[in-house]
Scaffold this active site. Sequence first.
Site, PDB file in Angstrom:
ATOM      1  N   LYS A  35       0.839  -1.199   0.000  1.00  0.00           N
ATOM      2  CA  LYS A  35       0.000   0.000   0.000  1.00  0.00           C
ATOM      3  C   LYS A  35       0.877   1.254   0.000  1.00  0.00           C
ATOM      4  O   LYS A  35       2.086   1.185   0.242  1.00  0.00           O
ATOM      5  CB  LYS A  35      -0.931  -0.003   1.218  1.00  0.00           C
ATOM      6  CG  LYS A  35      -0.230  -0.056   2.566  1.00  0.00           C
ATOM      7  CD  LYS A  35      -1.239  -0.180   3.690  1.00  0.00           C
ATOM      8  CE  LYS A  35      -0.518  -0.263   5.042  1.00  0.00           C
ATOM      9  NZ  LYS A  35      -1.473  -0.325   6.163  1.00  0.00           N
ATOM     10  N   ARG A 135     -10.996  -0.041  14.793  1.00  0.00           N
ATOM     11  CA  ARG A 135     -11.003   0.664  13.520  1.00  0.00           C
ATOM     12  C   ARG A 135     -12.030  -0.028  12.625  1.00  0.00           C
ATOM     13  O   ARG A 135     -13.174   0.388  12.560  1.00  0.00           O
ATOM     14  CB  ARG A 135      -9.598   0.676  12.889  1.00  0.00           C
ATOM     15  CG  ARG A 135      -8.564   1.440  13.706  1.00  0.00           C
ATOM     16  CD  ARG A 135      -7.285   1.693  12.931  1.00  0.00           C
ATOM     17  NE  ARG A 135      -6.798   0.498  12.240  1.00  0.00           N
ATOM     18  CZ  ARG A 135      -5.632   0.444  11.584  1.00  0.00           C
ATOM     19  NH1 ARG A 135      -4.861   1.512  11.504  1.00  0.00           N
ATOM     20  NH2 ARG A 135      -5.242  -0.668  10.997  1.00  0.00           N
ATOM     21  N   TYR A 261      15.863  29.412  10.558  1.00  0.00           N
ATOM     22  CA  TYR A 261      14.641  30.134  10.897  1.00  0.00           C
ATOM     23  C   TYR A 261      14.368  30.080  12.397  1.00  0.00           C
ATOM     24  O   TYR A 261      14.539  29.036  13.040  1.00  0.00           O
ATOM     25  CB  TYR A 261      13.446  29.526  10.168  1.00  0.00           C
ATOM     26  CG  TYR A 261      13.358  29.891   8.711  1.00  0.00           C
ATOM     27  CD1 TYR A 261      13.244  31.219   8.307  1.00  0.00           C
ATOM     28  CD2 TYR A 261      13.365  28.899   7.734  1.00  0.00           C
ATOM     29  CE1 TYR A 261      13.149  31.553   6.961  1.00  0.00           C
ATOM     30  CE2 TYR A 261      13.275  29.221   6.385  1.00  0.00           C
ATOM     31  CZ  TYR A 261      13.159  30.555   6.006  1.00  0.00           C
ATOM     32  OH  TYR A 261      13.058  30.883   4.675  1.00  0.00           O
ATOM     33  N   MET A 309      12.295  24.387   4.001  1.00  0.00           N
ATOM     34  CA  MET A 309      11.654  23.724   2.870  1.00  0.00           C
ATOM     35  C   MET A 309      12.636  22.956   1.999  1.00  0.00           C
ATOM     36  O   MET A 309      12.362  21.823   1.584  1.00  0.00           O
ATOM     37  CB  MET A 309      10.906  24.744   2.014  1.00  0.00           C
ATOM     38  CG  MET A 309      10.189  24.119   0.821  1.00  0.00           C
ATOM     39  SD  MET A 309       9.296  25.307  -0.186  1.00  0.00           S
ATOM     40  CE  MET A 309       7.938  25.720   0.898  1.00  0.00           C
TER      41      MET A 309
END
Length: 364
Positions: A35, A135, A261, A309
Amino acid sequence: MSRPIAATIHVESMKHNLACAKAQAPGAKAWGVVKANGYGHGLERAMRGFADADGLALVEVDYAVRLRELGWKKPILLLEGFFDPADLHTMAGYDLQAAVHCNEQLAWLEAAQAGLAERGIKFDLHLKMNSGMNRLGFMPDAYAAAHARLSAMACVRSITMITHFANADDAEHPLLPIAEQVRRFEAGTAGLAGARSLSNSAGVLMHQQTLRNDWIRPGIMLYGGSPGGATAESFGLQPTMTLTSEIIGIQHIVAGDVVGYGSRFQAEGPMTIGVVACGYADGYPRSAPMGTPALVDGVRTRLVGRVSMDMLTVDLTDVPSARVGSKVTLWGRGMPIDEVAEAAGTIGYELMCALAQRVPVREG
């Protein structure tokens, strides 16, 4: 010249890890779980890496069709079943098996069975029990009734009884130990006919001697990640994805200087900082804190400052040979993905699946 980041997929290691899974359960058949595009490795590569699996399992109907188009002839299992009555026609056309986990799916099958029977179509289905994860699946006390409904349908060829473990990596879990889920499964399936499928990767690696499976469903272990309890290497598994890049810039800073940052890292003394061409847009977790390990020219070092990023920064103070162009291993061979994931507060599964489309992928 292209940006130096790349992910290398080790298909031979995928084969090795599948062999480890099968060796742990010599009396069982094995689904190779593919998957999420083969856990980020690519569906075609996963198909080749798990060519010796007895079947492939996934959740995406369109990817199951793609496996058939790529030439996979053995069974394919839809782990979440069919999402719409129209999926039954796709299942019939491409010979797909499916989980059945709710009354709605039973009703769709009942409504379609006359038309399916006219075409001579019969499905191999996997009836799921909710043994405590809460689930998908039928509760143990409702399981026999669901099994009877399936058994009565002319479009059903076989029923495999399945469940999924919440804490197979922690046998003594205080809320839901694996023994309790097994007890519920045994009680709910008592007297019912059909094959059994219980073990995920943790079940295969840690409990296979005590579990009776006709089919196992290994996932993360096939990709060289640990399901918990111990390191992947200690289980004999090999990494199947190595994410690498290069140093693209170097800064020499002094005490009091800050990096990145938010200026979250401040140097206590002279340091050499390396800038790596990799960031969260490549799939590297922005949550990775200072101290997350990486290799530069084979030397272990650490992240400093915040992941941005397109770049992250590492401490080169103790890697005096480092230069622009030095090789950086972010996870994979030499740098266990589980260790990076743990530092970032996540799991290896997420890092593999989050690999960004812009990252070139090669084999090696």
